[in-house]
Enzyme design. Structure first.
Site, mmCIF file in Angstrom:
data_model
loop_
_atom_site.group_PDB
_atom_site.id
_atom_site.type_symbol
_atom_site.label_atom_id
_atom_site.label_comp_id
_atom_site.label_asym_id
_atom_site.label_seq_id
_atom_site.Cartn_x
_atom_site.Cartn_y
_atom_site.Cartn_z
ATOM 1 N N LYS A 87 41.182 46.498 32.556
ATOM 2 C CA LYS A 87 41.842 45.434 33.315
ATOM 3 C C LYS A 87 42.917 45.986 34.251
ATOM 4 O O LYS A 87 43.107 45.502 35.360
ATOM 5 C CB LYS A 87 42.464 44.407 32.370
ATOM 6 C CG LYS A 87 41.490 43.832 31.369
ATOM 7 C CD LYS A 87 40.374 43.072 32.029
ATOM 8 C CE LYS A 87 39.263 42.848 31.035
ATOM 9 N NZ LYS A 87 38.507 41.630 31.140
ATOM 10 N N CYS A 139 34.328 33.642 27.401
ATOM 11 C CA CYS A 139 33.611 32.439 27.846
ATOM 12 C C CYS A 139 32.153 32.724 28.177
ATOM 13 O O CYS A 139 31.508 31.933 28.863
ATOM 14 C CB CYS A 139 34.314 31.805 29.031
ATOM 15 S SG CYS A 139 35.857 31.018 28.567
ATOM 16 N N ARG A 166 36.481 43.022 18.226
ATOM 17 C CA ARG A 166 35.576 43.505 19.281
ATOM 18 C C ARG A 166 34.791 44.734 18.863
ATOM 19 O O ARG A 166 35.124 45.416 17.893
ATOM 20 C CB ARG A 166 36.385 43.813 20.540
ATOM 21 C CG ARG A 166 37.056 42.546 21.092
ATOM 22 C CD ARG A 166 37.322 42.616 22.547
ATOM 23 N NE ARG A 166 37.825 41.347 23.047
ATOM 24 C CZ ARG A 166 37.372 40.743 24.145
ATOM 25 N NH1 ARG A 166 36.405 41.293 24.860
ATOM 26 N NH2 ARG A 166 37.887 39.589 24.532
ATOM 27 N N ARG A 221 45.355 40.958 24.512
ATOM 28 C CA ARG A 221 46.177 41.241 25.683
ATOM 29 C C ARG A 221 47.458 40.420 25.629
ATOM 30 O O ARG A 221 47.468 39.282 25.166
ATOM 31 C CB ARG A 221 45.409 40.911 26.971
ATOM 32 C CG ARG A 221 44.349 41.938 27.325
ATOM 33 C CD ARG A 221 43.644 41.589 28.620
ATOM 34 N NE ARG A 221 42.911 40.358 28.496
ATOM 35 C CZ ARG A 221 43.314 39.174 28.932
ATOM 36 N NH1 ARG A 221 44.477 39.043 29.561
ATOM 37 N NH2 ARG A 221 42.593 38.098 28.762
ATOM 38 N N SER A 274 37.944 35.120 30.022
ATOM 39 C CA SER A 274 37.799 35.915 28.811
ATOM 40 C C SER A 274 37.213 35.075 27.675
ATOM 41 O O SER A 274 37.641 33.933 27.452
ATOM 42 C CB SER A 274 39.161 36.471 28.395
ATOM 43 O OG SER A 274 39.675 37.256 29.445
ATOM 44 N N HIS A 299 36.287 39.922 37.806
ATOM 45 C CA HIS A 299 36.031 39.789 36.369
ATOM 46 C C HIS A 299 34.636 39.181 36.197
ATOM 47 O O HIS A 299 34.499 37.993 35.883
ATOM 48 C CB HIS A 299 37.115 38.884 35.777
ATOM 49 C CG HIS A 299 37.206 38.896 34.284
ATOM 50 N ND1 HIS A 299 37.821 37.890 33.575
ATOM 51 C CD2 HIS A 299 36.786 39.782 33.357
ATOM 52 C CE1 HIS A 299 37.773 38.160 32.278
ATOM 53 N NE2 HIS A 299 37.138 39.304 32.123
ATOM 54 N N ASP A 348 31.482 42.773 32.233
ATOM 55 C CA ASP A 348 32.884 42.331 32.307
ATOM 56 C C ASP A 348 33.514 42.482 33.695
ATOM 57 O O ASP A 348 34.326 41.654 34.077
ATOM 58 C CB ASP A 348 33.733 43.094 31.283
ATOM 59 C CG ASP A 348 35.091 42.469 31.025
ATOM 60 O OD1 ASP A 348 35.137 41.242 30.799
ATOM 61 O OD2 ASP A 348 36.103 43.187 31.079
ATOM 62 N N TYR A 388 45.736 48.197 21.824
ATOM 63 C CA TYR A 388 44.549 47.326 21.785
ATOM 64 C C TYR A 388 43.965 47.038 23.167
ATOM 65 O O TYR A 388 44.666 46.607 24.085
ATOM 66 C CB TYR A 388 44.891 45.994 21.117
ATOM 67 C CG TYR A 388 43.659 45.280 20.595
ATOM 68 C CD1 TYR A 388 43.114 45.634 19.363
ATOM 69 C CD2 TYR A 388 43.017 44.302 21.327
ATOM 70 C CE1 TYR A 388 41.970 45.015 18.873
ATOM 71 C CE2 TYR A 388 41.872 43.673 20.842
ATOM 72 C CZ TYR A 388 41.360 44.037 19.611
ATOM 73 O OH TYR A 388 40.218 43.423 19.137
#
Ligand code: GTP
Ligand code: SPV
Ligand code: MN
Length: 606
Positions: free
Chosen positions: A223, A267, A382, A75, A265, A243, A290, A214
């Site tokens: 998001k 974590c 990912r 991002r 993110s 989130h 997420d 991406y």
């Protein structure tokens, strides 16, 4: 065609699609139906153009590897914009642009941006189609990779278009990789543009994304819609877009609990969502990994859904020992992006196996050996995979009514200071915990990995309005809940390190011990249990001696003490930093949070 002209048509999906096509000038417009046939045709095309590399069907059936442009790997927060009419609505931590100025700036950017390409129209639902907490959107995109990813991550199909055509308000989302193909020019496997814009118009609920293919930059349901735009809709309508992962926990006695947890993110959300408990008799089932939408229910509880339909998860660090459920999920029908390729046509990334294979092709397509001195998989590589194929997916995970939350957890990546777990003394204290989360930077976004940054509610990059207003909104939502049904709030830190830089806590499946303590606290709050579970501390309630089950972990007393150590000096500094951080938001910070900070300081001095 101007952007304002496009915006003017947004209530009528056909007029809007025509207007976007007139602006971006694609060669063809294709309406997507989300079918298997459509997916196959797109995949075949991308195999042909080199965008997707088929993996060996015996090793990894139905799966593909995509390699992005090396400059399009995460991002781009510096190019993410919130275009609210009033600058103060975006708040001091978002990049604000005046909406009409941004529309003017974007006009030449999008004009002709899809030339030589096909524009796909993707009607999608966040949440089960037609559900009371669900919302719909329509993304147009010139990337077939994005279309097949949207198939996995959202509900795409005719049923959504029916809703939109019948007048259901939809979020219009325009996406272009920004790489028009003039006559005869050959395409590249991963088209993108060095200039990127991820622009949100909260008042008109619009998204305009340019230049990247991406993840969160391009899969606009995620998001951009489910967090940035939805957070604004939630503010206006009395609910929360967060989130957060969502899990169901079942105790050995068969009691069920639902827990939502917000971590920044990379974590640990996906890992906690798919946790396989080491504590005998406990069970964890996955609902989401997420994003969660939280809405007060008629009975005064806080209900939650996972608005997504798939996982776009971090590959590195995912292995049979740390996350066996993810490994099983990825055994077939998965799109991998920016991982390494093995000589026999399978994938590999750091952490998949203890030892790296002797020879690989790395994420950039170059030959790689363990001596290459660089990671084989990109740190933000990912997997994209359907939630339904996760072995730990909960029964009724996609219930349109959602689940009632028993606990909410905030966490971050902190090598020092923050204890393994602490419980908030009240909802206000819980909001203070969420508002003061800080975490060491990861590879999920551009920036210096490891640098400590504030990430309140793990929403710093994802809140579509002023963060301090978001805290006030949390206080309001909590105050309206039934006192007996309001979730308890906790803070966790799996990442505390010893003086040699080793993690003090084993983490992963062992985190079930912490979850068990939390829901036992829920039982105590509801009078189901009467034993003492917690003791006070300046930063919140900590497990009472013996209340956190550490049997068989082999943790010595010194390590346990270090995990829960609260050093008054460093916490006083932490409080000073919090005051500085709050000052950034001026008088929008709710008084209740200043009060909590004063209480923290007073407790530290005692
Ligand atoms: P986003 O998808 O970016 O929002 O991230 P996420 O929060 O879902 O992160 P994820 O679960 O994929 O975790 C990313 C990294 O954290 C991986 O490298 C994991 O190995 C590591 N991690 C997750 N849980 C633990 C834990 O309990 N202990 C330790 N030490 N590391 C963990
Ligand atoms: C994150 O960065 O928090 C993600 C990945 O979940 S992305 O979808 O790219 O935002
Ligand atoms: Mn995320």
């Amino acid at each position: 065609m101007t952007l304002a002209d496009v915006t003017a048509t947004r209530g009528d999906v056909h007029a809007w699609v025509d207007a976007v096509a007139e602006l971006t000038q694609p060669d063809a417009v294709v309406w997507c139906d989300g079918s298997e046939r459509e997916r196959r045709a797109l995949v075949e095309r991308m195999v042909h153009t080199g965008t997707l590399l088929p993996l060996d069907p015996d090793l990894r059936p139905g799966s593909y590897l995509a390699r992005s442009d090396p400059d399009d790997v995460a991002r781009v927060e510096s190019r993410t914009f919130i275009c609210s009419s009033d600058e103060s609505d975006a708040g001091p931590t978002n990049n604000w642009r005046e909406p009409s100025a941004m529309r003017t700036e974007l006009e030449p950017v999008f004009t002709g941006s899809m030339r030589g390409r096909t524009m796909y129209v993707v009607p999608f639902s966040m949440g089960p189609v037609g559900g009371p907490l669900s919302r719909v959107g329509v993304q147009v995109t010139d990337s077939p990779y994005v279309v097949v990813s949207m198939h996995v991550m959202t509900r795409v199909g005719r049923a959504v278009l029916d809703l939109v055509e019948a007048g259901t308000p939809f979020v219009p989302a325009v996406h272009s990789v920004g790489a028009p193909l003039p006559d005869g020019q050959a395409d590249v496997p991963w088209p993108c543009n060095p200039t990127k814009y991820i622009a949100h118009f909260p008042e008109t609920r619009e998204i305009w994304s340019f230049g990247s293919g991406y993840g969160g930059n391009a899969l606009l349901g995620k998001k951009c819609f489910a967090l940035r735009i939805a957070s604004v809709i939630g503010r206006d309508e009395g609910w929360l877009a967060e989130h957060m992962l969502l899990v169901r926990l079942t105790s050995p006695q068969g009691r069920r609990y639902h827990v939502a947890a917000a971590f920044p993110s990379a974590c640990g959300k996906t890992n906690l969502a798919m946790l396989v408990p080491t504590l005998p008799g406990w069970r964890v089932e996955t609902i989401g990994d997420d994003i969660a939408w939280l809405r007060p229910g008629a009975d005064g509880s806080l209900r939650a859904i996972n608005p997504e339909a798939g996982f776009f998860g971090v590959a590195p660090g995912t292995g049979p020992a740390t996350n066996p459920a993810a490994i099983e999920t990825l055994s077939r029908d998965t799109i991998f992006t920016n991982v390494a390729l093995t000589p026999d046509g399978d994938v590999w990334w750091e952490g998949l196996t203890a030892e790296a294979p002797p020879r690989l092709v790395d994420w950039t397509g170059r030959d790689w050996t363990p001596d290459s001195g660089r990671p084989a998989a990109h740190p933000n590589s990912r997997f994209t995979v359907s939630a339904a194929q996760c072995p730990t997916i909960a029964d009724g995970w996609d219930d349109p009514e959602g689940v009632a939350l028993d606990a909410i957890v905030f966490g971050g990546r902190r090598a020092t200071n923050v204890p393994l777990v602490a419980q908030a003394q009240s909802w206000e204290h819980g909001v203070f915990m969420g508002a003061t989360i800080s975490s060491e930077r990861t590879a999920a976004a551009e920036g210096v990995v490891g640098e400590l940054r504030r990430d309140p509610f793990a929403m710093m990059p994802f809140c579509g309005y002023d963060m301090a207003d978001h805290w006030a909104h949390w206080l309001r939502v909590g105050a309206a809940l039934d006192a007996d049904r309001r979730p308890l709030v906790f803070q966790v830190n799996w990442f505390r390190k010893d003086d040699d830089g080793r993690f003090l806590w084993p983490g992963f499946g062992e985190n079930s011990r912490v979850l068990a303590w939390m829901v036992e606290q829920v039982d105590r709050a509801r009078g189901v249990r009467t034993d003492v579970g917690a003791v006070g501390s300046p930063v919140g309630l900590l497990p009472a001696p013996g209340a956190l089950n550490t049997d068989g972990l082999g943790l010595d007393d010194a390590t346990l003490a270090q995990l829960f150590d609260i050093d008054p000096g460093s916490w006083a500094r932490e409080a000073d930093l919090t005051e500085e951080f709050f000052a950034v938001f001026g008088d929008r910070v709710p008084a209740a949070l200043h009060d909590r900070l004063a209480q923290l300081r007073a407790a530290l001095e005692r």
